[in-house]
Write a protein that holds these residues in place. Structure first.
Motif, PDB file in Angstrom:
ATOM      1  N   TRP A 105     -27.447  16.591  -5.103  1.00 15.86           N
ATOM      2  CA  TRP A 105     -26.192  16.799  -4.379  1.00 15.86           C
ATOM      3  C   TRP A 105     -26.405  17.894  -3.347  1.00 15.86           C
ATOM      4  O   TRP A 105     -27.271  18.768  -3.513  1.00 15.86           O
ATOM      5  N   PHE A 137     -22.263  14.432   0.337  1.00 13.10           N
ATOM      6  CA  PHE A 137     -22.365  13.106  -0.259  1.00 13.10           C
ATOM      7  C   PHE A 137     -21.032  12.529  -0.730  1.00 13.10           C
ATOM      8  O   PHE A 137     -20.990  11.375  -1.174  1.00 13.10           O
ATOM      9  N   PRO A 145     -18.408  11.465   1.008  1.00 11.89           N
ATOM     10  CA  PRO A 145     -18.047  10.217   1.707  1.00 11.89           C
ATOM     11  C   PRO A 145     -18.822   9.009   1.200  1.00 11.89           C
ATOM     12  O   PRO A 145     -18.272   7.904   1.120  1.00 11.89           O
ATOM     13  N   ARG A 146     -20.089   9.198   0.834  1.00 11.36           N
ATOM     14  CA  ARG A 146     -20.872   8.080   0.298  1.00 11.36           C
ATOM     15  C   ARG A 146     -20.309   7.625  -1.042  1.00 11.36           C
ATOM     16  O   ARG A 146     -20.232   6.424  -1.323  1.00 11.36           O
ATOM     17  N   ARG A 188     -17.204   5.619  -0.388  1.00  9.33           N
ATOM     18  CA  ARG A 188     -17.458   4.311   0.233  1.00  9.33           C
ATOM     19  C   ARG A 188     -18.124   3.328  -0.720  1.00  9.33           C
ATOM     20  O   ARG A 188     -18.156   2.119  -0.439  1.00  9.33           O
ATOM     21  N   SER A 189     -18.659   3.819  -1.811  1.00  4.33           N
ATOM     22  CA  SER A 189     -19.396   2.934  -2.718  1.00  4.33           C
ATOM     23  C   SER A 189     -18.431   1.991  -3.445  1.00  4.33           C
ATOM     24  O   SER A 189     -17.261   2.298  -3.641  1.00  4.33           O
ATOM     25  N   TRP A 241     -18.086   3.730  -8.215  1.00  4.59           N
ATOM     26  CA  TRP A 241     -18.328   5.174  -8.152  1.00  4.59           C
ATOM     27  C   TRP A 241     -19.170   5.676  -9.318  1.00  4.59           C
ATOM     28  O   TRP A 241     -20.023   6.545  -9.149  1.00  4.59           O
ATOM     29  N   PHE A 256     -22.742   4.686  -8.806  1.00  3.17           N
ATOM     30  CA  PHE A 256     -23.293   5.544  -7.758  1.00  3.17           C
ATOM     31  C   PHE A 256     -23.750   6.868  -8.355  1.00  3.17           C
ATOM     32  O   PHE A 256     -24.857   7.354  -8.081  1.00  3.17           O
TER      33      PHE A 256
END
Length: 357
Positions: free
Chosen positions: A143, A153, A155-156, A159-160, A163, A166
């Protein structure tokens, strides 16, 4: 303003005997043996220097003794807590039994909680990560966080499509394993751990175990694409709701004589577990711990924009400041708490006695 100091003692908090035995009520500052003048000065200062502030409340000895609203907000306004949500998530995880306990029950690992979601290639460090490490944000999961808590990270994650998957695919960085890194993904995994342990969303567990007993109506709390309650943001509560949560923690988890939170959890949450960051203090169990100018440890639930719940259990005191979170820069209200709230309270350092063993 000066940054909160993080050279606080590692001593656990001291809770006043029977602090949670009283019925939650409303009282004047004078009735709670507080000086109203500094609180009125705080109100004036907020109106002059904190244009984004939405509420300011103080609870002392089980009574709400001061309450002000700003910018069109009122007692019914639900406020976006941003990352102060994390402190609520931790309390729910404790109530769900997802953290283990001091009586010998070990905290569960990611492998035990998510056997079907962990990738086959997950390292032993990832598999062995415990919920206590998530609570302290010492998991070591890869991280990037800046000194002002900006997380590259997040936003990633948002967007996944999944979660939790991820999060479980993140590798462990050996150099940060066991060291504090502010990491919102740890908080979301804590919420997912509640669901894994109970079969229910953390928001439902929160309503049954915490919010309902405190008289808090079911609040909005966002969920991820799989219906897992968002662990790091997404909860909205009123100022009075926040004051109740603050007082609940100030008592060590007792509300009107009823045990709500496990006592070992509150002590863990309020004891420094990691170095933290100079701008915010040391880090406990999803609570920040700063040192006030008086030398006292001040426990803080903190969210972007100025969502703060301050708790000083030794004084039987809690205070709430909440502001508009839709800002890029904001003023930390610790100076208001130090200058006015602590000044209004006669119970200084060492006034409370530890509970009988």
């Amino acid at each position: 303003m000066d940054a909160p100091r993080n050279d606080v003692s590692t001593e656990p908090p001291r809770f006043a005997p029977d602090a949670g035995g009283k019925t939650w009520t409303f009282a004047s500052p004078a009735e709670a043996n507080m000086d109203p003048a500094p609180l009125l000065q705080a109100d004036e200062d907020i109106q002059k220097r904190f244009p984004k502030m939405r509420c300011f409340l103080v609870a002392k000895d089980g009574a709400l003794v001061f309450e002000r609203y700003y910018g069109g907000a009122d007692a019914s306004t639900r406020l976006d807590l941003r990352s102060a949500t994390k402190s609520a998530t931790a309390a729910v995880a404790a109530c769900a039994g997802a953290l283990g306990d001091d009586g010998g029950e070990k905290p569960p690992t990611l492998e035990a909680l998510f056997p079907e979601l962990l990738p086959r290639a997950a390292s032993e460090d990832v598999r062995a990560t415990t919920t206590r490490q998530l609570l302290a944000m010492t998991s070591g999961l890869h991280w990037k966080t800046g000194k002002r808590l900006g997380e590259a990270f997040v936003p990633r994650l948002h967007r996944s499509r999944h979660w939790v998957r991820f999060a479980l695919r993140l590798p462990v960085d050996p150099e940060t394993r066991g060291a504090f890194v502010y990491r919102s993904v740890d908080s979301h995994l804590l919420s997912a751990a509640v669901t894994a342990a109970t079969g229910r969303p953390a928001s439902d567990v929160a309503q049954e175990a915490i919010f309902g007993p405190l008289g808090i109506a079911p609040p909005p709390w966002e969920a991820d694409p799989q219906g897992v309650t968002v662990g790091h943001i997404g909860l909205a509560l009123t100022g009075r709701d926040l004051a109740k949560l603050g007082w609940l923690h100030a008592t060590g988890g007792v509300w009107e004589g009823r045990r709500i939170l496990p006592p070992d959890y509150v002590r863990l949450a309020f004891t420094p577990l990691g170095e933290g960051l100079p701008a915010f203090g040391r880090y406990g169990g999803h609570w920040w711990i700063a040192r006030a100018a008086t030398g006292e440890a001040v426990r803080c639930a903190l969210g972007h924009g100025g969502q703060l719940v301050f708790v000083v259990p030794e004084r039987r005191l809690a205070a709430v400041f909440a502001a508009d979170p839709k800002v890029s820069r904001w003023k930390h209200p610790l100076s208001l708490f130090e200058r006015y709230v602590l000044a209004a309270d006669p119970d200084g350092p060492g006034a409370a006695s530890p509970p009988p063993s």
